[in-house]
Structure formats: structure tokens, C-alpha cells
Design a protein around this motif. Structure first.
Motif, PDB file in Angstrom:
ATOM      1  N   VAL A  91      -9.088  13.554 -17.782  1.00 17.11           N
ATOM      2  CA  VAL A  91     -10.762  13.345 -17.963  1.00 17.11           C
ATOM      3  C   VAL A  91     -11.881  12.277 -17.031  1.00 17.11           C
ATOM      4  O   VAL A  91     -11.319  11.655 -16.633  1.00 17.11           O
ATOM      5  CB  VAL A  91     -10.864  12.310 -18.945  1.00 17.11           C
ATOM      6  N   SER A  92     -12.248  13.974 -16.417  1.00 14.57           N
ATOM      7  CA  SER A  92     -12.908  13.666 -15.631  1.00 14.57           C
ATOM      8  C   SER A  92     -13.964  12.833 -15.052  1.00 14.57           C
ATOM      9  O   SER A  92     -14.163  11.739 -13.585  1.00 14.57           O
ATOM     10  CB  SER A  92     -13.677  14.583 -14.008  1.00 14.57           C
ATOM     11  N   HIS A  93     -14.632  12.170 -16.031  1.00 11.64           N
ATOM     12  CA  HIS A  93     -15.361  10.754 -16.063  1.00 11.64           C
ATOM     13  C   HIS A  93     -15.163   9.579 -16.037  1.00 11.64           C
ATOM     14  O   HIS A  93     -15.816   8.846 -16.259  1.00 11.64           O
ATOM     15  CB  HIS A  93     -17.234  10.875 -16.811  1.00 11.64           C
ATOM     16  N   VAL A  94     -13.708   9.274 -16.614  1.00 12.17           N
ATOM     17  CA  VAL A  94     -13.656   8.008 -16.934  1.00 12.17           C
ATOM     18  C   VAL A  94     -12.489   7.793 -16.820  1.00 12.17           C
ATOM     19  O   VAL A  94     -11.331   6.488 -16.180  1.00 12.17           O
ATOM     20  CB  VAL A  94     -12.830   7.892 -18.143  1.00 12.17           C
ATOM     21  N   GLY A  95     -11.641   9.022 -15.425  1.00  8.45           N
ATOM     22  CA  GLY A  95     -10.315   8.420 -14.392  1.00  8.45           C
ATOM     23  C   GLY A  95      -9.408   8.945 -15.598  1.00  8.45           C
ATOM     24  O   GLY A  95      -8.080   8.471 -15.290  1.00  8.45           O
ATOM     25  N   ASP A  96      -8.576   8.631 -17.028  1.00 10.04           N
ATOM     26  CA  ASP A  96      -7.816   8.064 -18.066  1.00 10.04           C
ATOM     27  C   ASP A  96      -6.722   9.990 -17.860  1.00 10.04           C
ATOM     28  O   ASP A  96      -7.148  10.651 -16.748  1.00 10.04           O
ATOM     29  CB  ASP A  96      -8.429   8.332 -19.409  1.00 10.04           C
ATOM     30  N   VAL A  97      -5.700   9.917 -18.046  1.00 15.79           N
ATOM     31  CA  VAL A  97      -4.889  10.988 -17.677  1.00 15.79           C
ATOM     32  C   VAL A  97      -4.746  12.305 -19.135  1.00 15.79           C
ATOM     33  O   VAL A  97      -4.858  11.294 -19.632  1.00 15.79           O
ATOM     34  CB  VAL A  97      -3.432  10.903 -16.787  1.00 15.79           C
ATOM     35  N   VAL A  98      -3.950  13.443 -18.575  1.00 14.29           N
ATOM     36  CA  VAL A  98      -4.258  14.073 -20.015  1.00 14.29           C
ATOM     37  C   VAL A  98      -2.594  13.929 -19.952  1.00 14.29           C
ATOM     38  O   VAL A  98      -2.567  14.975 -19.296  1.00 14.29           O
ATOM     39  CB  VAL A  98      -5.094  15.344 -19.848  1.00 14.29           C
ATOM     40  N   CYS A  99      -1.631  13.958 -20.789  1.00 11.17           N
ATOM     41  CA  CYS A  99       0.016  14.307 -20.708  1.00 11.17           C
ATOM     42  C   CYS A  99       0.365  15.353 -21.729  1.00 11.17           C
ATOM     43  O   CYS A  99      -0.523  15.196 -22.988  1.00 11.17           O
ATOM     44  CB  CYS A  99       0.062  12.914 -20.829  1.00 11.17           C
ATOM     45  N   LEU A 100       1.263  15.774 -21.672  1.00 11.67           N
ATOM     46  CA  LEU A 100       1.637  16.551 -22.673  1.00 11.67           C
ATOM     47  C   LEU A 100       3.150  15.280 -22.684  1.00 11.67           C
ATOM     48  O   LEU A 100       3.654  15.257 -21.516  1.00 11.67           O
ATOM     49  CB  LEU A 100       2.231  17.593 -21.676  1.00 11.67           C
ATOM     50  N   ASP A 101       3.577  15.462 -24.420  1.00 11.74           N
ATOM     51  CA  ASP A 101       4.690  15.009 -24.216  1.00 11.74           C
ATOM     52  C   ASP A 101       5.676  15.885 -24.375  1.00 11.74           C
ATOM     53  O   ASP A 101       5.852  16.427 -25.221  1.00 11.74           O
ATOM     54  CB  ASP A 101       4.288  14.213 -26.228  1.00 11.74           C
ATOM     55  N   LEU A 102       6.471  15.187 -23.640  1.00 11.12           N
ATOM     56  CA  LEU A 102       7.895  16.224 -23.531  1.00 11.12           C
ATOM     57  C   LEU A 102       9.175  15.954 -25.100  1.00 11.12           C
ATOM     58  O   LEU A 102       9.834  17.438 -24.568  1.00 11.12           O
ATOM     59  CB  LEU A 102       8.598  16.251 -21.960  1.00 11.12           C
ATOM     60  N   LYS A 103       8.760  15.438 -25.320  1.00  9.23           N
ATOM     61  CA  LYS A 103       9.617  15.102 -26.279  1.00  9.23           C
ATOM     62  C   LYS A 103       9.122  16.196 -27.731  1.00  9.23           C
ATOM     63  O   LYS A 103      10.110  16.867 -28.493  1.00  9.23           O
ATOM     64  CB  LYS A 103      10.000  13.882 -27.316  1.00  9.23           C
ATOM     65  N   ASP A 104       7.388  16.294 -27.738  1.00  9.37           N
ATOM     66  CA  ASP A 104       7.176  16.791 -28.778  1.00  9.37           C
ATOM     67  C   ASP A 104       6.233  18.187 -28.679  1.00  9.37           C
ATOM     68  O   ASP A 104       6.049  18.489 -29.716  1.00  9.37           O
ATOM     69  CB  ASP A 104       6.987  16.016 -30.334  1.00  9.37           C
ATOM     70  N   GLY A 105       6.030  17.631 -27.726  1.00  3.19           N
ATOM     71  CA  GLY A 105       4.955  19.353 -27.370  1.00  3.19           C
ATOM     72  C   GLY A 105       3.060  18.452 -27.636  1.00  3.19           C
ATOM     73  O   GLY A 105       2.490  18.895 -27.505  1.00  3.19           O
ATOM     74  N   SER A 106       3.240  17.705 -27.804  1.00  4.85           N
ATOM     75  CA  SER A 106       1.515  16.480 -27.827  1.00  4.85           C
ATOM     76  C   SER A 106       1.131  16.381 -27.026  1.00  4.85           C
ATOM     77  O   SER A 106       1.828  16.424 -25.890  1.00  4.85           O
ATOM     78  CB  SER A 106       1.730  15.427 -28.564  1.00  4.85           C
ATOM     79  N   ILE A 107      -0.072  16.754 -27.416  1.00  7.49           N
ATOM     80  CA  ILE A 107      -1.091  16.181 -25.850  1.00  7.49           C
ATOM     81  C   ILE A 107      -1.746  15.020 -26.074  1.00  7.49           C
ATOM     82  O   ILE A 107      -2.103  14.660 -27.317  1.00  7.49           O
ATOM     83  CB  ILE A 107      -2.329  17.255 -25.689  1.00  7.49           C
ATOM     84  N   TYR A 108      -1.680  13.891 -24.926  1.00  9.51           N
ATOM     85  CA  TYR A 108      -2.447  12.618 -25.492  1.00  9.51           C
ATOM     86  C   TYR A 108      -3.211  11.929 -23.977  1.00  9.51           C
ATOM     87  O   TYR A 108      -2.895  12.819 -23.290  1.00  9.51           O
ATOM     88  CB  TYR A 108      -1.520  11.874 -25.143  1.00  9.51           C
ATOM     89  N   GLN A 109      -4.197  11.399 -24.758  1.00 10.55           N
ATOM     90  CA  GLN A 109      -5.550  11.211 -23.549  1.00 10.55           C
ATOM     91  C   GLN A 109      -4.405   9.062 -22.715  1.00 10.55           C
ATOM     92  O   GLN A 109      -4.918   8.436 -23.721  1.00 10.55           O
ATOM     93  CB  GLN A 109      -6.464  10.842 -24.043  1.00 10.55           C
ATOM     94  N   CYS A 110      -4.508   9.392 -21.871  1.00 15.54           N
ATOM     95  CA  CYS A 110      -3.639   8.039 -21.621  1.00 15.54           C
ATOM     96  C   CYS A 110      -4.611   7.102 -20.023  1.00 15.54           C
ATOM     97  O   CYS A 110      -5.579   7.540 -19.344  1.00 15.54           O
ATOM     98  CB  CYS A 110      -1.983   7.971 -21.176  1.00 15.54           C
TER      99      CYS A 110
END
Length: 179
Positions: A91-110
Motif C-alpha cells: 500500500v504505497s502511502h502507508v507501507g503495509d504489504v498486500v499478501c496472498l494467503d497461500l492456504k486459501d487464496g485470500s488477499i490481506y493487508q498486513c
């Protein structure tokens, strides 16, 4: 994926910042995915891989070499990858990462500071309730302490196309969750 690729072409000078993945890029991506990448995720990176970090709305998508670097050398990506979360954007303005959960395919902001050390527990200080919460770092707790953006990559890309994606204040989200 055609809708997302067409959207990118319309908003990026015909796709000037994207390229077709090489065989080496594709093999590297498949290895990083541990056999759990969705067809749509693979299709996107095969057909329309970012040449460098490419900002789409407030998300910076990484090329495959940067995905490898983020998940093996950089934090929090390397810490998250140990627990089956593949960092593919930020996320460009906050530095959080966007991840793909390799167990179920969900997308998370961490949140980038919560997972800065793979050997330390997740520590969250919630000032509204004046309490510190410590959780062991594992897949379940990472998911619980992150914001689920979408159930899958297609849903995530559709939210970008429709301009419905919103960056979250993860600490505010966690404060509301733990109240």
C-alpha cells in the motif's frame, strides 16, 4: 483476468509498464507459490507482469524479482512468507504489504510493523483500552491481525477496477476488533 489487464492497458499508456513473464520469471513465481497460487494470479503474472513497481490506485504491484526479494530478504515479507503469506504488493502511502494467503487464496493487508521480526510474537498496543496484546506469530494470528481485502485475487482486482478498494488503518481495525 482480461478485465483487469484491459483496465491496466487503458490506464497505463497501453500497458507500457508491463511485460510478458519469461520462463525463468514464471518458474520463480511458481516456486514462491509453493504450489498454491490461483490460476488467475499465475495468468496475470504470465501475461502482464510489472516491469518494475507499478502503482495501481494506491497499490504498488511488484515484478517477480521484487516478489522474491520481499519474501526472502525484506521484512515483513520474509516473516510472513514463513507462515504461508506471499507478499506481492504494498500500500504505497502507508507501507503495509498486500499478501496472498497461500492456504486459501485470500488477499490481506498486513501492517508492516506488526510482523517485523519472524522470531518475536505479534505485539499490539491498543491505546483506547490501554492494553498490550501478545500473540504467537503463526498463520492464524497473522490472518486475525490483518485486514482481509478479498476472498481471492479476482475479487481484489475487481475492487481496484471499480475503485472500491480502500486502504485500512490496521491498528484502528484491530482496536475495534478487540474492544
Amino acid at each position: 483476468m482480461d478485465n483487469f489487464i484491459n483496465f491496466l492497458k487503458e490506464n497505463d499508456d497501453g500497458g507500457a509498464h508491463f511485460t510478458t513473464a519469461t520462463k525463468a520469471d514464471l518458474n520463480k513465481l511458481l516456486d514462491l507459490g509453493k504450489g498454491h497460487l490461483s490460476t488467475e494470479f499465475i495468468d496475470f503474472y504470465t501475461r502482464f507482469m510489472p516491469k518494475k513497481d507499478v502503482k495501481i490506485r494506491d497499490i504498488k504491484f511488484f515484478p517477480v524479482d521484487k516478489i522474491e526479494e520481499e519474501n526472502s530478504l525484506e521484512l515483513p515479507g520474509a516473516a510472513l512468507y514463513l507462515h504461508d503469506f506471499l507478499t506481492f504488493a504494498t500500500v504505497s502511502h502507508v507501507g503495509d504489504v498486500v499478501c496472498l494467503d497461500l492456504k486459501d487464496g485470500s488477499i490481506y493487508q498486513c501492517e508492516h510493523t506488526l510482523f517485523a521480526d519472524p522470531n518475536e510474537p505479534i505485539e499490539i498496543y491498543l491505546d483506547t483500552i490501554n492494553e498490550t496484546i501478545n500473540l504467537p506469530i503463526n498463520h492464524e494470528n497473522i490472518a486475525q491481525c490483518s485486514v482481509k481485502l478479498a476472498d481471492n485475487f479476482v475479487e481484489f482486482t475487481n475492487s481496484l477496477i471499480d475503485n472500491e478498494w480502500v486502504a485500512y488503518d490496521v491498528f484502528q481495525y484491530l482496536t475495534e476488533m478487540y474492544q
